[in-house]
Design a protein around this motif. Structure first.
Motif: not given
Length: 122
Positions: A94-122
């Protein structure tokens, strides 16, 4: 509105490499930094690596020396280069953007993505 989208996951053999990308978009004025977390089945979500807008980085102990985080402030993007992958790296990343300030001046503490699966296997 701010969105975070990850890409680059997939299936890779042990010892292989993979590069994840993440982009934050929308009404962003600035942000403190971005980070990668991962969550394996039945386990809690844990920090993998993070980078601040000033370029400071932090890594989880299990990935030090194998993973490298980098960022592009102009594009609000963060990347995770993963080398020498191991089966225990299998997880949803998962990716996370933290302490985002919007163009309207609002602060978002964290914004999360939906995630991407990584599988390590032979």
């Amino acid at each position: 509105q701010v969105q975070v989208v990850e890409s680059g996951g997939g299936l890779v053999q042990p010892g292989g490499s993979l590069r994840l990308s993440c982009e934050a978009s929308g009404s962003i004025s600035s942000m403190n930094g971005m980070a990668w977390y991962r969550q394996a089945p039945g386990k809690e979500r844990k920090l993998v690596a993070g980078i601040t807008s000033g370029g400071s980085t932090v890594y989880g102990d299990s990935v030090k020396g194998r993973f490298t985080v980098s960022g592009d402030n102009a594009k609000n993007m963060v990347f995770l280069q993963m080398n020498n992958l191991k089966p225990e790296d299998t997880a949803v990343y998962y990716c996370n953007a933290n302490r985002v300030i919007t163009t309207l001046g609002h602060e978002l503490i964290e914004v999360w993505g939906q995630g991407t699966l990584v599988t390590v296997s032979s």
